[in-house]
Design a protein around this motif. Structure first.
Motif, PDB file in Angstrom:
ATOM      1  N   LEU A  18       7.636  -7.690  -8.112  1.00 60.37           N
ATOM      2  CA  LEU A  18       8.257  -6.450  -7.634  1.00 60.37           C
ATOM      3  C   LEU A  18       7.351  -5.248  -7.885  1.00 60.37           C
ATOM      4  O   LEU A  18       7.276  -4.336  -7.046  1.00 60.37           O
ATOM      5  CB  LEU A  18       9.622  -6.244  -8.298  1.00 60.37           C
ATOM      6  CG  LEU A  18      10.717  -7.213  -7.844  1.00 60.37           C
ATOM      7  CD1 LEU A  18      11.938  -7.084  -8.743  1.00 60.37           C
ATOM      8  CD2 LEU A  18      11.079  -6.974  -6.388  1.00 60.37           C
ATOM      9  N   MET A  19       6.649  -5.254  -9.003  1.00 62.29           N
ATOM     10  CA  MET A  19       5.711  -4.161  -9.285  1.00 62.29           C
ATOM     11  C   MET A  19       4.569  -4.169  -8.279  1.00 62.29           C
ATOM     12  O   MET A  19       4.137  -3.106  -7.809  1.00 62.29           O
ATOM     13  CB  MET A  19       5.196  -4.270 -10.721  1.00 62.29           C
ATOM     14  CG  MET A  19       6.259  -3.927 -11.755  1.00 62.29           C
ATOM     15  SD  MET A  19       5.734  -4.150 -13.456  1.00 62.29           S
ATOM     16  CE  MET A  19       4.416  -2.982 -13.582  1.00 62.29           C
ATOM     17  N   GLN A  20       4.077  -5.358  -7.931  1.00 62.94           N
ATOM     18  CA  GLN A  20       3.019  -5.458  -6.919  1.00 62.94           C
ATOM     19  C   GLN A  20       3.525  -4.948  -5.569  1.00 62.94           C
ATOM     20  O   GLN A  20       2.810  -4.254  -4.849  1.00 62.94           O
ATOM     21  CB  GLN A  20       2.552  -6.909  -6.767  1.00 62.94           C
ATOM     22  CG  GLN A  20       1.692  -7.415  -7.896  1.00 62.94           C
ATOM     23  CD  GLN A  20       1.305  -8.875  -7.682  1.00 62.94           C
ATOM     24  OE1 GLN A  20       2.162  -9.735  -7.501  1.00 62.94           O
ATOM     25  NE2 GLN A  20       0.012  -9.131  -7.689  1.00 62.94           N
ATOM     26  N   MET A  21       4.759  -5.305  -5.240  1.00 62.92           N
ATOM     27  CA  MET A  21       5.339  -4.858  -3.968  1.00 62.92           C
ATOM     28  C   MET A  21       5.483  -3.341  -3.929  1.00 62.92           C
ATOM     29  O   MET A  21       5.212  -2.706  -2.911  1.00 62.92           O
ATOM     30  CB  MET A  21       6.689  -5.525  -3.731  1.00 62.92           C
ATOM     31  CG  MET A  21       6.588  -6.982  -3.405  1.00 62.92           C
ATOM     32  SD  MET A  21       8.263  -7.661  -3.225  1.00 62.92           S
ATOM     33  CE  MET A  21       7.864  -9.310  -2.688  1.00 62.92           C
ATOM     34  N   ALA A  22       5.892  -2.758  -5.041  1.00 63.64           N
ATOM     35  CA  ALA A  22       6.014  -1.299  -5.110  1.00 63.64           C
ATOM     36  C   ALA A  22       4.649  -0.638  -4.952  1.00 63.64           C
ATOM     37  O   ALA A  22       4.522   0.404  -4.294  1.00 63.64           O
ATOM     38  CB  ALA A  22       6.658  -0.886  -6.427  1.00 63.64           C
ATOM     39  N   ALA A  23       3.620  -1.262  -5.517  1.00 65.44           N
ATOM     40  CA  ALA A  23       2.265  -0.724  -5.377  1.00 65.44           C
ATOM     41  C   ALA A  23       1.809  -0.775  -3.924  1.00 65.44           C
ATOM     42  O   ALA A  23       1.186   0.166  -3.422  1.00 65.44           O
ATOM     43  CB  ALA A  23       1.296  -1.495  -6.269  1.00 65.44           C
ATOM     44  N   VAL A  24       2.139  -1.866  -3.236  1.00 69.62           N
ATOM     45  CA  VAL A  24       1.783  -1.989  -1.813  1.00 69.62           C
ATOM     46  C   VAL A  24       2.516  -0.929  -0.997  1.00 69.62           C
ATOM     47  O   VAL A  24       1.935  -0.285  -0.128  1.00 69.62           O
ATOM     48  CB  VAL A  24       2.078  -3.408  -1.281  1.00 69.62           C
ATOM     49  CG1 VAL A  24       1.987  -3.458   0.236  1.00 69.62           C
ATOM     50  CG2 VAL A  24       1.131  -4.416  -1.909  1.00 69.62           C
ATOM     51  N   ARG A  25       3.792  -0.739  -1.291  1.00 71.09           N
ATOM     52  CA  ARG A  25       4.565   0.276  -0.572  1.00 71.09           C
ATOM     53  C   ARG A  25       3.947   1.659  -0.781  1.00 71.09           C
ATOM     54  O   ARG A  25       3.792   2.441   0.166  1.00 71.09           O
ATOM     55  CB  ARG A  25       6.014   0.269  -1.040  1.00 71.09           C
ATOM     56  CG  ARG A  25       6.880   1.260  -0.271  1.00 71.09           C
ATOM     57  CD  ARG A  25       8.304   1.243  -0.722  1.00 71.09           C
ATOM     58  NE  ARG A  25       8.350   1.540  -2.149  1.00 71.09           N
ATOM     59  CZ  ARG A  25       9.371   1.249  -2.932  1.00 71.09           C
ATOM     60  NH1 ARG A  25      10.408   0.617  -2.446  1.00 71.09           N
ATOM     61  NH2 ARG A  25       9.356   1.569  -4.202  1.00 71.09           N
ATOM     62  N   GLY A  26       3.550   1.969  -2.010  1.00 70.90           N
ATOM     63  CA  GLY A  26       2.904   3.251  -2.279  1.00 70.90           C
ATOM     64  C   GLY A  26       1.586   3.389  -1.549  1.00 70.90           C
ATOM     65  O   GLY A  26       1.265   4.457  -1.022  1.00 70.90           O
ATOM     66  N   ALA A  27       0.818   2.297  -1.498  1.00 63.02           N
ATOM     67  CA  ALA A  27      -0.465   2.338  -0.797  1.00 63.02           C
ATOM     68  C   ALA A  27      -0.278   2.538   0.702  1.00 63.02           C
ATOM     69  O   ALA A  27      -1.006   3.297   1.337  1.00 63.02           O
ATOM     70  CB  ALA A  27      -1.246   1.048  -1.073  1.00 63.02           C
ATOM     71  N   ILE A  28       0.711   1.868   1.276  1.00 64.70           N
ATOM     72  CA  ILE A  28       1.010   2.027   2.706  1.00 64.70           C
ATOM     73  C   ILE A  28       1.457   3.463   2.989  1.00 64.70           C
ATOM     74  O   ILE A  28       1.024   4.080   3.961  1.00 64.70           O
ATOM     75  CB  ILE A  28       2.085   1.023   3.163  1.00 64.70           C
ATOM     76  CG1 ILE A  28       1.505  -0.386   3.238  1.00 64.70           C
ATOM     77  CG2 ILE A  28       2.699   1.426   4.503  1.00 64.70           C
ATOM     78  CD1 ILE A  28       0.549  -0.625   4.379  1.00 64.70           C
ATOM     79  N   ARG A  63      -7.863  -3.022   0.908  1.00 63.52           N
ATOM     80  CA  ARG A  63      -7.294  -3.134  -0.434  1.00 63.52           C
ATOM     81  C   ARG A  63      -5.819  -3.545  -0.356  1.00 63.52           C
ATOM     82  O   ARG A  63      -5.340  -4.356  -1.149  1.00 63.52           O
ATOM     83  CB  ARG A  63      -7.435  -1.820  -1.198  1.00 63.52           C
ATOM     84  CG  ARG A  63      -8.838  -1.589  -1.741  1.00 63.52           C
ATOM     85  CD  ARG A  63      -8.873  -0.470  -2.755  1.00 63.52           C
ATOM     86  NE  ARG A  63      -8.396   0.804  -2.256  1.00 63.52           N
ATOM     87  CZ  ARG A  63      -9.152   1.723  -1.652  1.00 63.52           C
ATOM     88  NH1 ARG A  63     -10.435   1.511  -1.480  1.00 63.52           N
ATOM     89  NH2 ARG A  63      -8.627   2.848  -1.244  1.00 63.52           N
ATOM     90  N   ILE A  64      -5.115  -2.984   0.614  1.00 61.22           N
ATOM     91  CA  ILE A  64      -3.702  -3.331   0.797  1.00 61.22           C
ATOM     92  C   ILE A  64      -3.574  -4.804   1.179  1.00 61.22           C
ATOM     93  O   ILE A  64      -2.690  -5.506   0.670  1.00 61.22           O
ATOM     94  CB  ILE A  64      -3.046  -2.407   1.854  1.00 61.22           C
ATOM     95  CG1 ILE A  64      -2.963  -0.973   1.307  1.00 61.22           C
ATOM     96  CG2 ILE A  64      -1.664  -2.926   2.248  1.00 61.22           C
ATOM     97  CD1 ILE A  64      -2.618   0.077   2.348  1.00 61.22           C
ATOM     98  N   GLN A  65      -4.461  -5.286   2.045  1.00 58.54           N
ATOM     99  CA  GLN A  65      -4.450  -6.704   2.398  1.00 58.54           C
ATOM    100  C   GLN A  65      -4.654  -7.568   1.151  1.00 58.54           C
ATOM    101  O   GLN A  65      -3.970  -8.580   0.967  1.00 58.54           O
ATOM    102  CB  GLN A  65      -5.554  -7.026   3.416  1.00 58.54           C
ATOM    103  CG  GLN A  65      -5.241  -6.576   4.810  1.00 58.54           C
ATOM    104  CD  GLN A  65      -6.417  -6.793   5.753  1.00 58.54           C
ATOM    105  OE1 GLN A  65      -7.580  -6.641   5.371  1.00 58.54           O
ATOM    106  NE2 GLN A  65      -6.116  -7.147   6.988  1.00 58.54           N
TER     107      GLN A  65
END
Length: 91
Positions: A39-49, A17-19
């Motif tokens: 930026l919102m997508q990037m924040a979501a990726v950071r939270g997922a990681i 999902r992160i990929q």
């Protein structure tokens, strides 16, 4: 590292999902999408990681240290406190 088949499958599904999220960011950048949604997508990726890292670290702590601590009931409590601390760090 998650060793049980269920934990391993769950971790692999999360990384897939992160990929997908990262690929979405790439497509957005290529398309020239406005900064705010990217930026919102990037924040979501950071939270997922961070969530994945917390799960893997929790699994490691439980598997690695549970057998090495004394057999007293306090060991379970100590591990629980450490896991709680780690989870709070990644929030």
């Amino acid at each position: 590292m998650p060793h049980s088949p269920e934990d391993k499958k769950r971790a692999l599904n999360r990384i897939k999902r992160i990929q997908g999220q990262c690929e979405g960011i790439q497509r957005s950048l290529e398309a020239g999408v406005d900064c705010a949604p990217v930026l919102m997508q990037m924040a979501a990726v950071r939270g997922a990681i961070n969530g994945l890292m917390t799960e893997v670290l929790e699994s490691y702590i439980k598997e690695e240290f549970a057998g090495k601590l004394s057999a007293e009931s306090e060991s379970e409590q100590d591990i629980g406190e450490l896991v709680k601390l780690v989870r709070s760090y990644f929030k």
